[in-house]
Motif scaffolding. Structure first.
Motif, short mmCIF file in Angstrom:
data_model
loop_
_atom_site.label_atom_id
_atom_site.label_comp_id
_atom_site.label_asym_id
_atom_site.label_seq_id
_atom_site.Cartn_x
_atom_site.Cartn_y
_atom_site.Cartn_z
N ASN A 201 -60.65 5.59 34.37
CA ASN A 201 -60.61 4.20 34.56
C ASN A 201 -59.57 3.47 33.82
OD1 ASN A 201 -62.55 4.32 36.72
ND2 ASN A 201 -64.35 3.78 35.44
N SER A 202 -59.65 3.59 32.38
CA SER A 202 -58.82 2.87 31.48
C SER A 202 -57.39 3.29 31.81
CB SER A 202 -59.34 3.05 29.79
OG SER A 202 -59.02 4.40 29.84
N PHE A 203 -57.23 4.40 32.02
CA PHE A 203 -55.78 5.02 32.21
C PHE A 203 -55.35 4.35 33.72
CE2 PHE A 203 -56.76 8.72 29.89
CZ PHE A 203 -56.11 8.55 28.67
N GLU A 204 -56.02 4.08 34.67
CA GLU A 204 -55.60 3.58 35.80
C GLU A 204 -55.56 1.95 35.68
OE1 GLU A 204 -57.87 6.89 39.01
OE2 GLU A 204 -58.70 4.90 38.55
N ILE A 205 -56.30 1.47 35.02
CA ILE A 205 -56.17 -0.11 34.98
C ILE A 205 -55.12 -0.25 34.13
CG2 ILE A 205 -57.53 -2.12 34.03
CD1 ILE A 205 -60.21 -0.60 35.08
N GLY A 206 -55.01 0.28 32.73
CA GLY A 206 -53.74 0.00 32.03
C GLY A 206 -52.54 0.04 32.82
N ALA A 207 -52.28 1.19 33.52
CA ALA A 207 -51.03 1.31 34.41
C ALA A 207 -50.71 0.28 35.25
CB ALA A 207 -51.06 2.71 35.04
N ALA A 208 -52.00 -0.25 35.80
CA ALA A 208 -51.67 -1.24 37.03
C ALA A 208 -51.36 -2.55 36.28
CB ALA A 208 -53.21 -1.34 37.77
N MET A 209 -51.86 -2.60 35.00
CA MET A 209 -51.20 -4.03 34.20
C MET A 209 -49.95 -3.75 33.63
SD MET A 209 -54.85 -5.11 32.60
CE MET A 209 -56.32 -5.48 33.42
N GLY A 210 -49.41 -2.68 33.90
CA GLY A 210 -48.03 -2.52 33.31
C GLY A 210 -47.81 -1.65 31.77
N MET A 211 -49.11 -1.31 31.42
CA MET A 211 -49.11 -0.71 30.19
C MET A 211 -49.23 0.87 29.80
SD MET A 211 -51.53 -3.54 28.29
CE MET A 211 -53.03 -3.30 29.25
N GLU A 212 -48.60 1.29 28.98
CA GLU A 212 -48.70 2.83 28.65
C GLU A 212 -49.71 2.77 27.24
OE1 GLU A 212 -47.42 5.49 29.74
OE2 GLU A 212 -45.31 5.26 30.00
N PRO A 213 -50.49 3.87 27.19
CA PRO A 213 -51.49 4.02 26.38
C PRO A 213 -51.01 4.76 25.22
CG PRO A 213 -51.69 5.75 28.24
CD PRO A 213 -50.63 5.10 28.60
N LEU A 214 -51.06 4.48 24.10
CA LEU A 214 -50.64 5.04 22.68
C LEU A 214 -51.91 5.41 21.63
CD1 LEU A 214 -48.19 5.88 21.08
CD2 LEU A 214 -48.11 3.68 20.14
N ALA A 215 -51.78 6.58 21.38
CA ALA A 215 -52.81 6.98 20.60
C ALA A 215 -52.27 6.84 19.17
CB ALA A 215 -53.54 8.34 20.97
N TRP A 216 -52.67 8.38 18.29
CA TRP A 216 -52.00 8.19 17.03
C TRP A 216 -51.79 9.83 16.63
CZ3 TRP A 216 -56.34 5.63 17.91
CH2 TRP A 216 -57.60 6.28 17.52
N THR A 217 -50.80 10.12 15.76
CA THR A 217 -50.95 11.52 15.21
C THR A 217 -51.66 11.45 13.75
OG1 THR A 217 -48.74 11.41 15.88
CG2 THR A 217 -49.28 13.39 14.95
N VAL A 218 -51.53 10.47 12.95
CA VAL A 218 -52.31 10.45 11.52
C VAL A 218 -53.04 9.28 11.65
CG1 VAL A 218 -51.63 10.34 9.25
CG2 VAL A 218 -50.25 11.62 10.72
N ASP A 219 -54.42 9.62 11.41
CA ASP A 219 -55.43 8.65 11.04
C ASP A 219 -55.73 8.37 9.53
OD1 ASP A 219 -57.74 6.99 11.01
OD2 ASP A 219 -58.80 8.17 12.42
N THR A 220 -55.25 7.39 8.94
CA THR A 220 -55.56 7.35 7.59
C THR A 220 -57.00 6.87 7.16
OG1 THR A 220 -55.35 4.89 7.79
CG2 THR A 220 -53.28 5.93 7.64
N LEU A 221 -57.69 6.72 8.05
CA LEU A 221 -59.42 6.47 7.92
C LEU A 221 -59.46 5.29 6.87
CD1 LEU A 221 -60.43 10.00 7.48
CD2 LEU A 221 -60.68 8.62 9.67
N ASP A 222 -58.63 4.26 6.86
CA ASP A 222 -58.64 3.27 5.96
C ASP A 222 -59.84 2.33 6.32
OD1 ASP A 222 -57.59 2.29 8.35
OD2 ASP A 222 -56.34 0.69 7.57
#
Length: 281
Positions: A201-222
């Motif tokens: 659902n989040s992928f579909e709704i985000g795309a409909a709003m014109g947005m790309e989903p970005l996660a991360w490679t390195v989590d600093t756990l800050d």
């Protein structure tokens, strides 16, 4: 002469003439795209009525087309494709490129120091903001954009997205996109799910709003407050081409995150890395 005295042949011809005349009028009306009768030469006979007034659209309807407005169909930007997993790294930015990203802000206690450090080294980063934090700190959104940083969508209240209905997801993402657009003049092109918890659902709704989903490679756990040394170590050990680093500028005491950035940023630059941001046309 009365009607019943007109010969049958003439009555047929008269009816045929009337029919042909009506067809010509219909063709004239269809040929006028405005649907407005006109005098010879094209001058309108009267003011065009125009399209009927549209009923007020609710926020959700607006949020599903934040990048389109009322542009003609031929000029609407194509929405991004619906992904099945988020983007986690960006090697296409170059062998010397890395992406620094900060979630949960803006927070007037920590975000200004992070912006000052990035400005000192001429570096741009990505800030995934929460609407409930941004609504009272719009000046920091403007400062981010003014320095060339990317302002992304991190939902309104930082919920666990998979537990929400589609309507709630639209509200969380849509209200934040709307706030960003009203503040900066353009809607966000990137979003990040709180806790990194995505679903279809989040992928579909985000795309409909014109947005790309970005996660991360390195989590600093800050967010666990492990100490500035541990945060610096995470970034330096995970450094590499196209790596996306996750840190936070809000959501708790982020003084360690601020201190760590002051150390690892010049170190990355000294090692030949170029912290930068992605662009989408």
């Amino acid at each position: 002469m009365k009607n019943d005295q007109i010969p049958a042949e003439r009555r047929i011809l008269l009816r045929l003439g009337l029919a042909l005349g009506a067809a010509a009028v219909v063709r004239m009306i269809v040929a006028d795209p405005a649907g407005t009768p006109a005098r010879p030469g094209g001058e309108p006979l009267g003011p065009a009525a125009g399209p009927p007034a549209r009923a007020g659209t609710g926020p959700t309807a607006y949020r599903l087309r934040p990048m389109t407005g009322e542009a003609p169909p031929g000029f609407l930007p194509a929405p991004p494709r619906v992904r099945t997993r988020p983007i986690e790294e960006m090697p296409e930015l170059g062998a010397d490129a890395m992406v620094l990203s900060f979630d949960d802000g803006p927070d007037p206690r920590y975000t200004p120091d992070i912006l000052a450090t990035l400005r000192r080294y001429g570096v741009r980063a990505m800030f995934f903001v929460c609407g409930e934090m941004a609504v009272d700190n719009r000046d920091l959104l403007r400062e981010m954009a003014g320095d060339g940083h990317v302002v992304g969508n991190h939902s309104w209240s930082h919920p666990l997205i998979p537990k929400l209905s589609r309507r709630r997801i639209r509200d969380e993402l849509g209200s934040t996109s709307e706030l960003i657009e009203k503040t900066l003049g353009t809607p966000p092109l990137w979003y990040r799910a709180p806790y990194g918890a995505w679903n279809r659902n989040s992928f579909e709704i985000g795309a409909a709003m014109g947005m790309e989903p970005l996660a991360w490679t390195v989590d600093t756990l800050d967010w666990t407050r492990p100490g500035a040394d541990a945060i610096v170590g995470k970034v330096e050990q995970g450094a590499g081409p196209g790596v996306v680093v996750l840190s936070h500028d809000a959501g708790g005491n982020r003084s360690q995150s601020v201190a760590a950035l002051r150390r690892y940023l010049p170190a990355l630059i000294a090692d030949g890395y170029r912290p930068t941001v992605p662009h989408r046309s």
